[in-house]
Scaffold this motif. Sequence first.
Motif, mmCIF file in Angstrom:
data_model
loop_
_atom_site.group_PDB
_atom_site.id
_atom_site.type_symbol
_atom_site.label_atom_id
_atom_site.label_comp_id
_atom_site.label_asym_id
_atom_site.label_seq_id
_atom_site.Cartn_x
_atom_site.Cartn_y
_atom_site.Cartn_z
ATOM 1 N N PHE A 28 0.867 -1.179 0.090
ATOM 2 C CA PHE A 28 0.092 0.140 -0.062
ATOM 3 C C PHE A 28 0.897 1.098 -0.009
ATOM 4 C CE2 PHE A 28 -1.915 -3.169 2.406
ATOM 5 C CZ PHE A 28 -3.202 -3.498 1.832
ATOM 6 N N LEU A 29 0.500 2.353 -0.734
ATOM 7 C CA LEU A 29 1.378 3.448 -0.738
ATOM 8 C C LEU A 29 0.373 4.591 -0.941
ATOM 9 C CD1 LEU A 29 4.364 4.633 -0.947
ATOM 10 C CD2 LEU A 29 4.266 4.040 -3.377
ATOM 11 N N SER A 30 0.652 5.734 -0.459
ATOM 12 C CA SER A 30 0.016 7.015 -0.428
ATOM 13 C C SER A 30 1.002 7.947 -0.901
ATOM 14 C CB SER A 30 -0.671 7.375 0.788
ATOM 15 O OG SER A 30 -0.930 8.799 0.694
ATOM 16 N N ILE A 31 0.833 8.651 -1.955
ATOM 17 C CA ILE A 31 1.632 9.451 -2.690
ATOM 18 C C ILE A 31 0.917 10.791 -3.083
ATOM 19 C CG2 ILE A 31 3.522 7.813 -3.209
ATOM 20 C CD1 ILE A 31 2.549 8.095 -6.035
ATOM 21 N N GLN A 32 1.709 11.951 -3.208
ATOM 22 C CA GLN A 32 1.200 13.191 -3.787
ATOM 23 C C GLN A 32 1.268 13.381 -5.182
ATOM 24 O OE1 GLN A 32 3.212 16.088 -1.297
ATOM 25 N NE2 GLN A 32 1.654 15.960 0.275
ATOM 26 N N GLU A 33 0.585 14.140 -5.744
ATOM 27 C CA GLU A 33 0.541 14.519 -7.277
ATOM 28 C C GLU A 33 2.101 15.020 -7.661
ATOM 29 O OE1 GLU A 33 -2.577 17.376 -8.477
ATOM 30 O OE2 GLU A 33 -1.848 17.382 -10.431
ATOM 31 N N GLY A 34 2.433 14.526 -8.682
ATOM 32 C CA GLY A 34 3.605 14.899 -9.076
ATOM 33 C C GLY A 34 5.097 14.113 -8.661
ATOM 34 N N GLU A 35 4.667 13.175 -7.733
ATOM 35 C CA GLU A 35 5.766 12.469 -7.226
ATOM 36 C C GLU A 35 6.069 11.210 -8.138
ATOM 37 O OE1 GLU A 35 5.631 13.070 -2.480
ATOM 38 O OE2 GLU A 35 4.656 11.244 -2.987
ATOM 39 N N ILE A 36 6.910 10.443 -7.621
ATOM 40 C CA ILE A 36 7.314 9.197 -8.697
ATOM 41 C C ILE A 36 6.716 8.035 -7.928
ATOM 42 C CG2 ILE A 36 9.356 7.725 -9.689
ATOM 43 C CD1 ILE A 36 10.811 10.467 -9.945
ATOM 44 N N PHE A 37 6.208 7.141 -8.633
ATOM 45 C CA PHE A 37 5.668 5.724 -8.036
ATOM 46 C C PHE A 37 6.489 4.859 -8.688
ATOM 47 C CE2 PHE A 37 2.613 2.227 -8.690
ATOM 48 C CZ PHE A 37 2.812 1.822 -7.412
ATOM 49 N N THR A 38 6.963 3.718 -7.781
ATOM 50 C CA THR A 38 7.411 2.577 -8.384
ATOM 51 C C THR A 38 7.081 1.460 -7.433
ATOM 52 O OG1 THR A 38 9.405 3.494 -9.223
ATOM 53 C CG2 THR A 38 9.635 1.078 -8.971
ATOM 54 N N THR A 39 6.522 0.071 -8.108
ATOM 55 C CA THR A 39 6.409 -0.921 -7.288
ATOM 56 C C THR A 39 6.965 -2.240 -8.012
ATOM 57 O OG1 THR A 39 4.356 -2.380 -6.627
ATOM 58 C CG2 THR A 39 4.099 -1.474 -8.602
#
Length: 109
Positions: A28-39
């Motif tokens: 589970f991950l909560s991030i903000q707009e504009g950030e980078i996401f990797t799974t």
Amino acid sequence: MLLIFSVFILWIQLAWENTQQLEQSPRFLSIQEGEIFTTYCNSSSVFTTFQWYRQKPGEGPVLVLVLTKGGDMKKQKRLTAQLGEARKDSSLHIAVVQPEDTAFYLCAG
């Protein structure tokens, strides 16, 4: 000036093929707009293909990327998926997360 950032939840789930488990991290991950996401998706077994699905709230899962060869990398807009050389692991990367990226992301093999 007050800057407001929206928080987007990108849920990661487990996917299965027969009795072979694919484990995703982070779960589970909560991030903000504009950030980078990797799974990441890892398995102890070799798979001939890895698939990445996106499931938006209230909708069914939609296939977004399929990887078939070790070292394979595919892109779709801001999404990039890569399959490890040994075909036991894969990663999904979203550059500059936007509100429309809010979804469940699932891997399958």
